[in-house]
Design a protein around this motif. Sequence first.
Motif, PDB file in Angstrom:
ATOM      1  N   PRO A 237      -0.448  20.696   3.996  1.00 53.97           N
ATOM      2  CA  PRO A 237      -1.874  19.689   4.409  1.00 53.97           C
ATOM      3  C   PRO A 237      -0.734  17.689   5.018  1.00 53.97           C
ATOM      4  CG  PRO A 237      -1.922  19.863   2.238  1.00 53.97           C
ATOM      5  CD  PRO A 237      -0.819  21.166   2.717  1.00 53.97           C
ATOM      6  N   GLY A 238       0.071  17.801   4.507  1.00 52.77           N
ATOM      7  CA  GLY A 238      -0.139  16.086   4.997  1.00 52.77           C
ATOM      8  C   GLY A 238      -0.861  15.703   4.839  1.00 52.77           C
ATOM      9  N   VAL A 239      -0.763  14.210   5.861  1.00 50.55           N
ATOM     10  CA  VAL A 239      -1.628  13.022   6.546  1.00 50.55           C
ATOM     11  C   VAL A 239      -2.820  13.780   5.629  1.00 50.55           C
ATOM     12  CG1 VAL A 239      -2.190  13.353   8.060  1.00 50.55           C
ATOM     13  CG2 VAL A 239      -2.333  11.132   7.117  1.00 50.55           C
ATOM     14  N   TYR A 240      -3.383  15.237   5.693  1.00 50.25           N
ATOM     15  CA  TYR A 240      -4.831  15.191   5.050  1.00 50.25           C
ATOM     16  C   TYR A 240      -4.730  15.723   3.483  1.00 50.25           C
ATOM     17  CZ  TYR A 240      -5.076  14.181  10.370  1.00 50.25           C
ATOM     18  OH  TYR A 240      -4.807  13.628  11.797  1.00 50.25           O
ATOM     19  N   THR A 241      -3.740  15.845   3.149  1.00 51.49           N
ATOM     20  CA  THR A 241      -3.861  16.172   1.568  1.00 51.49           C
ATOM     21  C   THR A 241      -5.463  15.974   1.142  1.00 51.49           C
ATOM     22  OG1 THR A 241      -1.473  16.347   1.508  1.00 51.49           O
ATOM     23  CG2 THR A 241      -3.072  15.932  -0.632  1.00 51.49           C
TER      24      THR A 241
ATOM     25  N   ALA B 101       0.941  -1.343  -0.184  1.00 49.22           N
ATOM     26  CA  ALA B 101      -0.012  -0.230  -0.061  1.00 49.22           C
ATOM     27  C   ALA B 101       1.079   1.066   0.032  1.00 49.22           C
ATOM     28  CB  ALA B 101      -1.027   0.066   1.185  1.00 49.22           C
ATOM     29  N   ASP B 102       0.045   2.306  -0.839  1.00 54.59           N
ATOM     30  CA  ASP B 102       1.076   3.732   0.155  1.00 54.59           C
ATOM     31  C   ASP B 102      -0.091   4.209   0.048  1.00 54.59           C
ATOM     32  OD1 ASP B 102      -0.413   4.070  -2.966  1.00 54.59           O
ATOM     33  OD2 ASP B 102       0.721   6.214  -3.321  1.00 54.59           O
ATOM     34  N   ASP B 103       0.878   5.824   0.982  1.00 54.50           N
ATOM     35  CA  ASP B 103       0.708   6.941   1.525  1.00 54.50           C
ATOM     36  C   ASP B 103       1.074   7.950   0.924  1.00 54.50           C
ATOM     37  OD1 ASP B 103      -2.487   7.844   2.793  1.00 54.50           O
ATOM     38  OD2 ASP B 103      -1.190   8.632   4.192  1.00 54.50           O
ATOM     39  N   SER B 104       0.921   9.297   0.347  1.00 58.29           N
ATOM     40  CA  SER B 104       1.509   9.945  -0.212  1.00 58.29           C
ATOM     41  C   SER B 104       0.567  11.400   0.657  1.00 58.29           C
ATOM     42  CB  SER B 104       1.466   9.369  -1.802  1.00 58.29           C
ATOM     43  OG  SER B 104       0.858   9.247  -2.601  1.00 58.29           O
ATOM     44  N   GLY B 105       1.135  12.009   0.307  1.00 59.21           N
ATOM     45  CA  GLY B 105       0.907  14.120   0.161  1.00 59.21           C
ATOM     46  C   GLY B 105       1.997  14.945  -0.017  1.00 59.21           C
ATOM     47  N   LEU B 106       1.228  16.084  -0.059  1.00 57.21           N
ATOM     48  CA  LEU B 106       1.794  17.302  -0.218  1.00 57.21           C
ATOM     49  C   LEU B 106       2.421  18.131   1.200  1.00 57.21           C
ATOM     50  CD1 LEU B 106       3.206  19.568  -1.600  1.00 57.21           C
ATOM     51  CD2 LEU B 106       1.227  20.781  -1.676  1.00 57.21           C
ATOM     52  N   SER B 107       3.560  18.343   1.576  1.00 56.21           N
ATOM     53  CA  SER B 107       3.457  19.301   2.637  1.00 56.21           C
ATOM     54  C   SER B 107       4.207  20.646   2.644  1.00 56.21           C
ATOM     55  CB  SER B 107       4.805  18.090   3.903  1.00 56.21           C
ATOM     56  OG  SER B 107       4.291  17.487   3.917  1.00 56.21           O
ATOM     57  N   VAL B 108       3.494  21.935   2.813  1.00 54.75           N
ATOM     58  CA  VAL B 108       4.563  22.488   2.775  1.00 54.75           C
ATOM     59  C   VAL B 108       4.562  23.564   4.273  1.00 54.75           C
ATOM     60  CG1 VAL B 108       3.675  25.468   2.005  1.00 54.75           C
ATOM     61  CG2 VAL B 108       1.849  23.379   1.390  1.00 54.75           C
ATOM     62  N   ALA B 109       5.827  23.891   3.939  1.00 54.76           N
ATOM     63  CA  ALA B 109       7.056  24.619   5.285  1.00 54.76           C
ATOM     64  C   ALA B 109       6.295  25.290   5.260  1.00 54.76           C
ATOM     65  CB  ALA B 109       8.037  25.102   4.658  1.00 54.76           C
ATOM     66  N   ALA B 110       6.085  27.224   5.054  1.00 54.54           N
ATOM     67  CA  ALA B 110       5.438  27.853   5.807  1.00 54.54           C
ATOM     68  C   ALA B 110       4.559  27.146   6.707  1.00 54.54           C
ATOM     69  CB  ALA B 110       4.904  28.822   4.733  1.00 54.54           C
TER      70      ALA B 110
ATOM     71  N   LYS C 161      -7.229  26.685  -1.464  1.00 55.31           N
ATOM     72  CA  LYS C 161      -6.979  26.908   0.050  1.00 55.31           C
ATOM     73  C   LYS C 161      -5.481  26.632   0.722  1.00 55.31           C
ATOM     74  CE  LYS C 161     -10.477  23.296   1.357  1.00 55.31           C
ATOM     75  NZ  LYS C 161     -11.352  22.784   1.944  1.00 55.31           N
ATOM     76  N   VAL C 162      -4.829  26.060  -0.327  1.00 54.70           N
ATOM     77  CA  VAL C 162      -2.858  26.072  -0.074  1.00 54.70           C
ATOM     78  C   VAL C 162      -2.685  27.952  -0.380  1.00 54.70           C
ATOM     79  CG1 VAL C 162      -0.807  25.801  -0.859  1.00 54.70           C
ATOM     80  CG2 VAL C 162      -2.668  23.882  -0.371  1.00 54.70           C
ATOM     81  N   GLU C 163      -2.858  28.189  -1.302  1.00 53.22           N
ATOM     82  CA  GLU C 163      -2.173  29.274  -1.681  1.00 53.22           C
ATOM     83  C   GLU C 163      -2.476  30.907  -0.687  1.00 53.22           C
ATOM     84  OE1 GLU C 163      -0.167  31.710  -3.979  1.00 53.22           O
ATOM     85  OE2 GLU C 163      -0.172  30.147  -3.969  1.00 53.22           O
ATOM     86  N   GLY C 164      -4.341  30.525  -0.613  1.00 53.44           N
ATOM     87  CA  GLY C 164      -5.067  31.174   0.197  1.00 53.44           C
ATOM     88  C   GLY C 164      -3.974  31.448   1.516  1.00 53.44           C
ATOM     89  N   LYS C 165      -4.056  30.285   2.041  1.00 52.15           N
ATOM     90  CA  LYS C 165      -3.236  30.537   3.151  1.00 52.15           C
ATOM     91  C   LYS C 165      -1.531  31.103   3.146  1.00 52.15           C
ATOM     92  CE  LYS C 165      -5.644  26.128   5.712  1.00 52.15           C
ATOM     93  NZ  LYS C 165      -6.101  27.311   6.795  1.00 52.15           N
ATOM     94  N   LEU C 166      -0.912  30.999   2.218  1.00 52.17           N
ATOM     95  CA  LEU C 166       0.254  31.374   1.938  1.00 52.17           C
ATOM     96  C   LEU C 166       0.220  32.881   1.751  1.00 52.17           C
ATOM     97  CD1 LEU C 166       2.363  29.226  -0.281  1.00 52.17           C
ATOM     98  CD2 LEU C 166       2.242  28.860   2.451  1.00 52.17           C
ATOM     99  N   ALA C 167      -1.036  33.478   1.063  1.00 50.73           N
ATOM    100  CA  ALA C 167      -0.705  34.902   0.810  1.00 50.73           C
ATOM    101  C   ALA C 167      -1.256  35.338   2.156  1.00 50.73           C
ATOM    102  CB  ALA C 167      -1.778  34.892  -0.400  1.00 50.73           C
ATOM    103  N   GLU C 168      -1.632  35.046   2.871  1.00 47.24           N
ATOM    104  CA  GLU C 168      -2.144  35.521   4.038  1.00 47.24           C
ATOM    105  C   GLU C 168      -0.615  35.888   4.332  1.00 47.24           C
ATOM    106  OE1 GLU C 168      -4.108  32.646   6.584  1.00 47.24           O
ATOM    107  OE2 GLU C 168      -6.189  32.791   5.592  1.00 47.24           O
ATOM    108  N   GLN C 169       0.265  35.304   5.059  1.00 56.11           N
ATOM    109  CA  GLN C 169       1.361  35.330   5.163  1.00 56.11           C
ATOM    110  C   GLN C 169       2.738  36.457   4.962  1.00 56.11           C
ATOM    111  OE1 GLN C 169       3.191  31.910   6.941  1.00 56.11           O
ATOM    112  NE2 GLN C 169       1.717  30.902   6.982  1.00 56.11           N
ATOM    113  N   GLY C 170       2.221  36.507   3.343  1.00 51.05           N
ATOM    114  CA  GLY C 170       3.044  37.768   2.528  1.00 51.05           C
ATOM    115  C   GLY C 170       3.364  37.709   1.658  1.00 51.05           C
ATOM    116  N   PRO C 171       4.184  38.852   0.560  1.00 49.32           N
ATOM    117  CA  PRO C 171       5.088  38.206  -0.567  1.00 49.32           C
ATOM    118  C   PRO C 171       6.166  37.464  -0.141  1.00 49.32           C
ATOM    119  CG  PRO C 171       4.587  40.761   0.117  1.00 49.32           C
ATOM    120  CD  PRO C 171       3.929  39.993   1.067  1.00 49.32           C
TER     121      PRO C 171
END
Length: 209
Positions: free
Chosen positions: A88-92, A74-83, A115-125
């Motif tokens: 979202p990690g395991v909840y990708t 089996a595999d489990d995979s996902g995206l993690s964002v440093a900032a 959603k990811v982009e919106g949360k990044l935008a909240e932290q500024g350019p």
Amino acid sequence: MSTHPPLGAKLVIATHNAGKLKEISALLAPYGIECVSAGALGLPEPAETGTTFVDNALIKARAAAEAAQLPALADDSGLSVAALDGKPGVYTADWAERQWFEGDAGRDWYMAMGKVEGKLAEQGPDVDRSAWFSCVLAIAWPDGEHVTFEGRAEGTLAWPPRGTLGFGYDPVFVPEGRDQTFAELDPEEKHRISHRADAFAKLVKALFA
């Protein structure tokens, strides 16, 4: 030499996704392994209640191995964002799930990317846009033995999404050393450098070397 039990000639791929079965079957074909999906065997999909990729991969592999009495992968995979502290990690996939009141049940990956982009935008350019894809491959045997292998693909997030060749968050993920997103790369090139390829290389080294 591997210290794990042999895989034998037949391996259950713990998925109901035909595309994932095809991809993993192709990777295992050179080793003479016949792959059959959990879906084809009529096995139920277990609830993925783990809090890590390893947890969820093992839940799926163990359930399939026990039900089929065959080794299972089996595999489990996902995206993690440093900032975003690794989200979202395991909840990708969950980030792409529409709620009942949003209509059109199912996964909306463009919404998830937004959603990811919106949360990044909240932290500024000047926000850190580094991210990584993780993939854990788990193999379980009917007797309870198991082994896991983790792969990663490092990169940065682009906006707006680009490309039509990938799936999930691929249109916003630019792998390290490239200027194209995963969704713009030729699929063969993507598979060569992906997180799944990294994990699979480790699996091959441990079980087939």
